[in-house]
Design a protein around this motif. Sequence first.
Motif, PDB file in Angstrom:
ATOM      1  N   UNK A  14       0.810  -1.117  -0.045  1.00 43.82           N
ATOM      2  CA  UNK A  14       0.089   0.046  -0.117  1.00 43.82           C
ATOM      3  C   UNK A  14       0.898   1.316  -0.134  1.00 43.82           C
ATOM      4  N   UNK A  15       0.678   2.114  -0.815  1.00 43.96           N
ATOM      5  CA  UNK A  15       1.291   3.437  -0.908  1.00 43.96           C
ATOM      6  C   UNK A  15       0.177   4.407  -0.887  1.00 43.96           C
ATOM      7  N   UNK A  20       1.829   9.239  -3.531  1.00 46.68           N
ATOM      8  CA  UNK A  20       2.238   8.728  -5.011  1.00 46.68           C
ATOM      9  C   UNK A  20       2.438  10.359  -5.836  1.00 46.68           C
ATOM     10  N   UNK A  21       1.481  11.212  -5.417  1.00 48.56           N
ATOM     11  CA  UNK A  21       1.627  12.607  -6.023  1.00 48.56           C
ATOM     12  C   UNK A  21       2.991  13.258  -5.670  1.00 48.56           C
ATOM     13  N   UNK A  22       3.412  12.958  -4.212  1.00 52.51           N
ATOM     14  CA  UNK A  22       4.563  13.585  -3.642  1.00 52.51           C
ATOM     15  C   UNK A  22       5.691  13.118  -4.462  1.00 52.51           C
ATOM     16  N   UNK A  26       8.373  15.195  -6.649  1.00 52.98           N
ATOM     17  CA  UNK A  26       9.688  15.272  -5.911  1.00 52.98           C
ATOM     18  C   UNK A  26      10.625  14.950  -7.076  1.00 52.98           C
ATOM     19  N   UNK A  27      10.461  14.034  -7.809  1.00 55.63           N
ATOM     20  CA  UNK A  27      11.594  13.489  -8.707  1.00 55.63           C
ATOM     21  C   UNK A  27      11.333  14.431 -10.182  1.00 55.63           C
ATOM     22  N   UNK A  28      10.553  15.580 -10.181  1.00 57.97           N
ATOM     23  CA  UNK A  28      10.191  16.238 -11.247  1.00 57.97           C
ATOM     24  C   UNK A  28       9.732  15.439 -12.589  1.00 57.97           C
ATOM     25  N   UNK A  29       8.971  14.758 -12.443  1.00 58.64           N
ATOM     26  CA  UNK A  29       8.409  13.813 -13.652  1.00 58.64           C
ATOM     27  C   UNK A  29       7.854  14.929 -14.655  1.00 58.64           C
ATOM     28  N   UNK A  30       8.107  14.094 -15.874  1.00 62.55           N
ATOM     29  CA  UNK A  30       7.526  14.937 -17.106  1.00 62.55           C
ATOM     30  C   UNK A  30       6.163  14.578 -17.325  1.00 62.55           C
ATOM     31  N   UNK A  89      -5.089  15.308  -8.447  1.00 61.86           N
ATOM     32  CA  UNK A  89      -5.452  16.688  -8.045  1.00 61.86           C
ATOM     33  C   UNK A  89      -4.163  17.461  -7.412  1.00 61.86           C
ATOM     34  N   UNK A  90      -3.534  16.735  -6.568  1.00 62.75           N
ATOM     35  CA  UNK A  90      -2.326  17.005  -5.839  1.00 62.75           C
ATOM     36  C   UNK A  90      -1.080  17.081  -6.619  1.00 62.75           C
ATOM     37  N   UNK A  91      -1.106  16.765  -7.963  1.00 61.63           N
ATOM     38  CA  UNK A  91       0.152  16.485  -8.709  1.00 61.63           C
ATOM     39  C   UNK A  91       0.149  17.649  -9.391  1.00 61.63           C
ATOM     40  N   UNK A  92       1.542  18.107  -9.266  1.00 58.83           N
ATOM     41  CA  UNK A  92       1.784  19.435  -9.944  1.00 58.83           C
ATOM     42  C   UNK A  92       2.511  19.252 -11.417  1.00 58.83           C
TER      43      UNK A  92
END
Length: 135
Positions: A14-15, A20-22, A26-30, A89-92
């Motif tokens: 479980x995560x 998941x959004x953090x 944090x890793x600056x995903x594309x 929603x929390x994903x930038x």
Amino acid sequence: LGAEVLMTRGKETFVTLGSRAILSNTVNADAFISIHYNSAPDIPSASGISTYYYHDQYENLARHIHQQVIRESGDRDRGYHFGDFQVIRQNLKPAVLIELGFISNPEVDALLSTNGYQKKLVSGMVNGLQQYFAK
């Protein structure tokens, strides 16, 4: 194709949705794709694929991925829509949530388990990402 794919989990652990959004932020995903299977036990014939975005600027990502997954899979098109899901929603970063089929439908569940169909779904996601980033 040169992409580095990061999974939020590699096995049945479980995560939290927030974590998941953090990770994505944090890793600056594309791009962030949250992959799910739908279930509607009261409607065992339910079928189709739907894709969701939260932030308006990522509607194009949802559209590209959704259209290509439908094209590759030939499955019922349930559309791409705004969706208020925590993980997007929390994903930038550009983020979508995709429901790849109804596991409550025995025929769909069996199809989702096949390597051939899984490859079609993945191919659609890859094609959609390529279209989105080619802009």
